[in-house]
Motif scaffolding. Structure first.
Motif, mmCIF file in Angstrom:
data_model
loop_
_atom_site.group_PDB
_atom_site.id
_atom_site.type_symbol
_atom_site.label_atom_id
_atom_site.label_comp_id
_atom_site.label_asym_id
_atom_site.label_seq_id
_atom_site.Cartn_x
_atom_site.Cartn_y
_atom_site.Cartn_z
ATOM 1 N N LEU A 1 0.828 -1.211 0.000
ATOM 2 C CA LEU A 1 0.000 0.000 0.000
ATOM 3 C C LEU A 1 0.863 1.262 0.000
ATOM 4 C CD1 LEU A 1 -2.714 -1.114 2.590
ATOM 5 C CD2 LEU A 1 -3.001 -0.887 0.102
ATOM 6 N N CYS A 2 1.941 1.230 0.789
ATOM 7 C CA CYS A 2 2.830 2.392 0.857
ATOM 8 C C CYS A 2 3.532 2.625 -0.483
ATOM 9 C CB CYS A 2 3.855 2.206 1.972
ATOM 10 S SG CYS A 2 3.167 2.278 3.632
ATOM 11 N N LEU A 3 3.977 1.549 -1.125
ATOM 12 C CA LEU A 3 4.627 1.685 -2.421
ATOM 13 C C LEU A 3 3.672 2.276 -3.455
ATOM 14 C CD1 LEU A 3 6.634 -1.670 -2.614
ATOM 15 C CD2 LEU A 3 7.615 0.631 -2.547
ATOM 16 N N ALA A 4 2.446 1.771 -3.458
ATOM 17 C CA ALA A 4 1.453 2.285 -4.410
ATOM 18 C C ALA A 4 1.198 3.771 -4.177
ATOM 19 C CB ALA A 4 0.154 1.492 -4.288
ATOM 20 N N ARG A 5 1.072 4.174 -2.909
ATOM 21 C CA ARG A 5 0.848 5.589 -2.604
ATOM 22 C C ARG A 5 2.050 6.428 -3.024
ATOM 23 N NH1 ARG A 5 -2.381 8.156 1.106
ATOM 24 N NH2 ARG A 5 -3.839 6.489 0.575
ATOM 25 N N TRP A 6 3.243 5.879 -2.819
ATOM 26 C CA TRP A 6 4.458 6.615 -3.199
ATOM 27 C C TRP A 6 4.501 6.848 -4.707
ATOM 28 C CZ3 TRP A 6 8.886 5.229 -6.081
ATOM 29 C CH2 TRP A 6 9.949 6.141 -5.997
ATOM 30 N N ARG B 1 5.339 10.063 -8.718
ATOM 31 C CA ARG B 1 5.353 9.887 -10.174
ATOM 32 C C ARG B 1 6.778 9.872 -10.744
ATOM 33 N NH1 ARG B 1 0.520 8.005 -12.226
ATOM 34 N NH2 ARG B 1 -1.173 8.907 -10.998
ATOM 35 N N PRO B 2 7.638 8.972 -10.288
ATOM 36 C CA PRO B 2 9.008 8.929 -10.815
ATOM 37 C C PRO B 2 9.021 8.425 -12.253
ATOM 38 C CG PRO B 2 8.609 7.014 -9.461
ATOM 39 C CD PRO B 2 7.387 7.878 -9.321
ATOM 40 N N SER B 3 10.071 8.771 -12.968
ATOM 41 C CA SER B 3 10.221 8.250 -14.332
ATOM 42 C C SER B 3 10.946 6.910 -14.316
ATOM 43 C CB SER B 3 10.998 9.244 -15.198
ATOM 44 O OG SER B 3 12.271 9.498 -14.633
ATOM 45 N N GLN B 4 11.727 6.680 -13.254
ATOM 46 C CA GLN B 4 12.505 5.454 -13.157
ATOM 47 C C GLN B 4 12.820 5.184 -11.689
ATOM 48 O OE1 GLN B 4 16.582 5.581 -14.641
ATOM 49 N NE2 GLN B 4 16.345 3.569 -15.587
ATOM 50 N N VAL B 5 12.922 3.899 -11.335
ATOM 51 C CA VAL B 5 13.326 3.514 -9.986
ATOM 52 C C VAL B 5 14.585 2.651 -10.095
ATOM 53 C CG1 VAL B 5 12.693 2.300 -7.876
ATOM 54 C CG2 VAL B 5 10.957 3.569 -9.131
ATOM 55 N N ILE C 1 4.166 -2.967 -9.012
ATOM 56 C CA ILE C 1 3.459 -1.689 -8.897
ATOM 57 C C ILE C 1 4.042 -0.668 -9.861
ATOM 58 C CG2 ILE C 1 2.897 0.202 -7.320
ATOM 59 C CD1 ILE C 1 3.038 -1.876 -5.044
ATOM 60 N N ALA C 2 5.373 -0.681 -10.048
ATOM 61 C CA ALA C 2 5.993 0.235 -11.008
ATOM 62 C C ALA C 2 5.437 0.005 -12.402
ATOM 63 C CB ALA C 2 7.506 0.038 -11.002
ATOM 64 N N ARG C 3 5.232 -1.251 -12.775
ATOM 65 C CA ARG C 3 4.689 -1.534 -14.109
ATOM 66 C C ARG C 3 3.245 -1.036 -14.221
ATOM 67 N NH1 ARG C 3 8.026 -6.578 -14.485
ATOM 68 N NH2 ARG C 3 9.835 -5.785 -15.599
#
Length: 270
Positions: free
Chosen positions: A9-14, A19-23, A39-41
């Protein structure tokens, strides 16, 4: 289970908020990292994992088959510390086209460490405190037989122990010890670092639990438990040097720049 769900849930909210372009992160393919990729995908964010821990013959958590969804939760791209680890990842299901060598800053060019058969044994305690305590008990017995040990605790997971005759604590990094006869390690990258510098390494195998073997398939080192430690230390040691570039290559800065640029363009093609 609750912690895993909370992390999701925290990752999704982050991702929603930042709205990063890359992690980019030190990749070990733990459960939370697999969730990060999924979640990134979902938010069309590119992922670049830097292979952090050594990919030894027991590091199956890196394998695609260890994910319930296979390739879907592996990073878009993976940078490895060297050619050996890249080859291991390829054999475990990561397509070669999705990886490249990024290199490592792990070993300094001005390292002082040297092999000296008359020097003390350098003991690299692992993060697992139970294994560390067993290693300390084993070297106490060997110290009474006349062997000398310099013991370096794990930098994060500390194990409390007292110095006794033949056993000295040190806060000096492995590469700054000028006279080392052997390195005793268990589930620690220091074992590979020793081989890079041409210092005999000895892998400690605990009696009560499993310790992963961090050496790749093509590299073998002697092993010992508590019972055989004094005997193997009394036998002559032979320095064997492995090519640093295979394990911890020099940083490939152009590759890093290329990966970052491509990741940003993937998210913002215009």
């Amino acid at each position: 289970g609750a912690m895993a769900r909370w992390t999701e849930l925290c990752l999704a909210r982050w991702f929603q908020t930042c709205r990063p372009s890359q992690v980019i992160w030190p990749w070990e393919n733990h459960a939370w990292e697999r969730q990060l990729v999924r979640i990134a995908r979902r938010y069309h964010v590119s992922t670049l994992g830097y292979q952090h821990s050594v990919v030894g013959r027991h590091m199956y958590n890196y394998a695609a088959d260890s994910n319930h969804d296979g390739m879907k939760s592996l990073p878009d791209r993976v940078l490895t510390t060297g050619a050996t680890t890249r080859r291991e990842l390829t054999s475990w299901g990561l397509p070669e086209s999705r990886s490249a060598i990024g290199g490592a800053l792990r070993l300094r060019g001005d390292a002082k460490v040297r092999w000296n058969p008359a020097g003390p044994v350098f003991v690299a305690l692992p993060f697992d405190r139970a294994i560390a305590r067993e290693m300390i008990a084993a070297i106490r017995v060997a110290a009474r037989a006349g062997f000398l040990f310099v013991v370096k605790d794990h930098p994060i997971y500390r194990t409390s122990f007292a110095e006794t005759p033949g056993i000295v604590k040190t806060e000096i990094a492995f590469e700054d010890h000028e006279k080392i006869s052997r390195v005793l390690f268990s589930a620690s990258t220091v074992g590979l670092e020793a081989l890079v510098f041409g210092i005999p390494a000895l892998r400690y195998v605990p009696a009560q639990q499993f310790a992963i073997d961090i050496t790749p398939e093509n590299i073998d080192v002697p092993t010992t438990g508590s019972d055989g430690l004094s005997a193997i230390l009394a036998s002559p040691s032979k320095a064997v040097r492995i090519d640093r570039e295979l394990i911890f290559s020099e940083p490939v800065w152009d590759q890093w720049r290329q990966e970052i640029i491509q990741g940003v363009l993937q998210c913002h093609p215009n």
